[in-house]
Design a protein around this motif. Structure first.
Motif, PDB file in Angstrom:
ATOM      1  N   LYS A  59      -1.041  43.298   0.866  1.00  0.00           N
ATOM      2  CA  LYS A  59       0.324  43.225   0.357  1.00  0.00           C
ATOM      3  C   LYS A  59       1.320  43.151   1.510  1.00  0.00           C
ATOM      4  O   LYS A  59       2.291  42.392   1.461  1.00  0.00           O
ATOM      5  CB  LYS A  59       0.618  44.433  -0.529  1.00  0.00           C
ATOM      6  CG  LYS A  59      -0.095  44.388  -1.862  1.00  0.00           C
ATOM      7  CD  LYS A  59       0.167  45.628  -2.682  1.00  0.00           C
ATOM      8  CE  LYS A  59      -0.638  45.608  -3.963  1.00  0.00           C
ATOM      9  NZ  LYS A  59      -0.483  46.840  -4.725  1.00  0.00           N
ATOM     10  N   ASN A  60       1.062  43.938   2.548  1.00  0.00           N
ATOM     11  CA  ASN A  60       1.926  43.913   3.727  1.00  0.00           C
ATOM     12  C   ASN A  60       1.877  42.544   4.401  1.00  0.00           C
ATOM     13  O   ASN A  60       2.912  41.997   4.797  1.00  0.00           O
ATOM     14  CB  ASN A  60       1.514  45.020   4.699  1.00  0.00           C
ATOM     15  CG  ASN A  60       2.499  45.214   5.814  1.00  0.00           C
ATOM     16  OD1 ASN A  60       3.659  44.848   5.698  1.00  0.00           O
ATOM     17  ND2 ASN A  60       2.040  45.800   6.905  1.00  0.00           N
ATOM     18  N   ARG A  64       5.754  35.832   3.778  1.00  0.00           N
ATOM     19  CA  ARG A  64       6.923  35.331   3.035  1.00  0.00           C
ATOM     20  C   ARG A  64       8.180  35.409   3.906  1.00  0.00           C
ATOM     21  O   ARG A  64       8.998  34.484   3.907  1.00  0.00           O
ATOM     22  CB  ARG A  64       7.107  36.107   1.740  1.00  0.00           C
ATOM     23  CG  ARG A  64       6.028  35.803   0.712  1.00  0.00           C
ATOM     24  CD  ARG A  64       6.256  36.600  -0.576  1.00  0.00           C
ATOM     25  NE  ARG A  64       5.104  36.513  -1.446  1.00  0.00           N
ATOM     26  CZ  ARG A  64       4.872  35.515  -2.292  1.00  0.00           C
ATOM     27  NH1 ARG A  64       5.709  34.505  -2.349  1.00  0.00           N
ATOM     28  NH2 ARG A  64       3.805  35.517  -3.058  1.00  0.00           N
ATOM     29  N   GLN A  65       8.331  36.504   4.650  1.00  0.00           N
ATOM     30  CA  GLN A  65       9.479  36.636   5.549  1.00  0.00           C
ATOM     31  C   GLN A  65       9.442  35.553   6.624  1.00  0.00           C
ATOM     32  O   GLN A  65      10.470  34.947   6.945  1.00  0.00           O
ATOM     33  CB  GLN A  65       9.500  38.016   6.214  1.00  0.00           C
ATOM     34  CG  GLN A  65       9.891  39.141   5.303  1.00  0.00           C
ATOM     35  CD  GLN A  65       9.818  40.489   6.012  1.00  0.00           C
ATOM     36  OE1 GLN A  65       9.531  40.561   7.202  1.00  0.00           O
ATOM     37  NE2 GLN A  65      10.066  41.552   5.270  1.00  0.00           N
ATOM     38  N   TYR A 108      -2.902  46.614   2.879  1.00  0.00           N
ATOM     39  CA  TYR A 108      -2.727  45.757   4.050  1.00  0.00           C
ATOM     40  C   TYR A 108      -2.461  44.307   3.633  1.00  0.00           C
ATOM     41  O   TYR A 108      -1.630  43.622   4.240  1.00  0.00           O
ATOM     42  CB  TYR A 108      -3.947  45.826   4.970  1.00  0.00           C
ATOM     43  CG  TYR A 108      -4.189  47.217   5.505  1.00  0.00           C
ATOM     44  CD1 TYR A 108      -3.324  47.792   6.416  1.00  0.00           C
ATOM     45  CD2 TYR A 108      -5.293  47.954   5.078  1.00  0.00           C
ATOM     46  CE1 TYR A 108      -3.534  49.056   6.900  1.00  0.00           C
ATOM     47  CE2 TYR A 108      -5.506  49.231   5.555  1.00  0.00           C
ATOM     48  CZ  TYR A 108      -4.633  49.787   6.471  1.00  0.00           C
ATOM     49  OH  TYR A 108      -4.833  51.048   6.938  1.00  0.00           O
ATOM     50  N   ASP A 146       1.139  39.702   2.983  1.00  0.00           N
ATOM     51  CA  ASP A 146       1.825  38.760   2.098  1.00  0.00           C
ATOM     52  C   ASP A 146       3.337  38.841   2.302  1.00  0.00           C
ATOM     53  O   ASP A 146       4.013  37.811   2.431  1.00  0.00           O
ATOM     54  CB  ASP A 146       1.461  39.074   0.643  1.00  0.00           C
ATOM     55  CG  ASP A 146       2.125  38.131  -0.341  1.00  0.00           C
ATOM     56  OD1 ASP A 146       1.985  36.903  -0.163  1.00  0.00           O
ATOM     57  OD2 ASP A 146       2.793  38.627  -1.275  1.00  0.00           O
ATOM     58  N   SER A 147       3.866  40.051   2.383  1.00  0.00           N
ATOM     59  CA  SER A 147       5.310  40.228   2.589  1.00  0.00           C
ATOM     60  C   SER A 147       5.743  39.649   3.930  1.00  0.00           C
ATOM     61  O   SER A 147       6.758  38.949   4.016  1.00  0.00           O
ATOM     62  CB  SER A 147       5.645  41.721   2.519  1.00  0.00           C
ATOM     63  OG  SER A 147       6.965  41.951   2.898  1.00  0.00           O
ATOM     64  N   LEU A 148       4.979  39.904   4.971  1.00  0.00           N
ATOM     65  CA  LEU A 148       5.322  39.384   6.296  1.00  0.00           C
ATOM     66  C   LEU A 148       5.254  37.859   6.334  1.00  0.00           C
ATOM     67  O   LEU A 148       6.102  37.209   6.961  1.00  0.00           O
ATOM     68  CB  LEU A 148       4.403  39.988   7.359  1.00  0.00           C
ATOM     69  CG  LEU A 148       4.599  41.488   7.625  1.00  0.00           C
ATOM     70  CD1 LEU A 148       3.508  42.003   8.554  1.00  0.00           C
ATOM     71  CD2 LEU A 148       5.975  41.750   8.206  1.00  0.00           C
TER      72      LEU A 148
END
Length: 118
Positions: free
Chosen positions: A73-74, A80-81, A71, A76-78
């Motif tokens: 990692k998800n 960054r987006q 979760y 973090d990706s969101l």
């Protein structure tokens, strides 16, 4: 012999009461200490149950934390987006503001006074 027989009967008749009396004395002396030990053991059991519950709760929290790495990692990706999209919006707004504000053109000159040539 009759004295011995009477004495034996007397001892046999009173022996159970003497044994019961000794037993009663023993119980009377040792019972308060046994009650105190029982109370102490119950208190320790309650404390142990509380500690066991705390340890089990902590273990389940640690397990759920290790499972939550996916979760994070998800997230973090969101994030960054979202930062990338925000930068794109900021850049496009900066360009559109730059395009909208009029700038004086160097090719346009100020009006001249008429010249007098004869």
């Amino acid at each position: 012999m009759s004295d011995k027989f009477t004495e034996s009967m007397y001892v046999l008749a009173n022996e159970p009461s003497v044994a019961l009396y000794r037993l009663q004395e023993h119980v009377r002396r040792s019972l308060p200490e046994l009650v105190q030990h029982k109370t102490d053991m119950q208190s320790w059991e309650e404390q142990s149950q509380g500690a066991i519950y705390s340890v089990e709760y902590a273990c389940s929290a640690v397990k759920s934390m290790t499972n939550s790495s996916l979760y994070f990692k998800n997230i973090d990706s969101l994030l960054r987006q979202a930062i990338g999209i925000k930068e794109q919006i900021s850049n496009s707004q900066g360009r559109s503001l730059h395009d909208v504000t009029p700038t004086p053109s160097p090719l346009v000159s100020a009006p001249h006074a008429p010249s007098t040539s004869s």
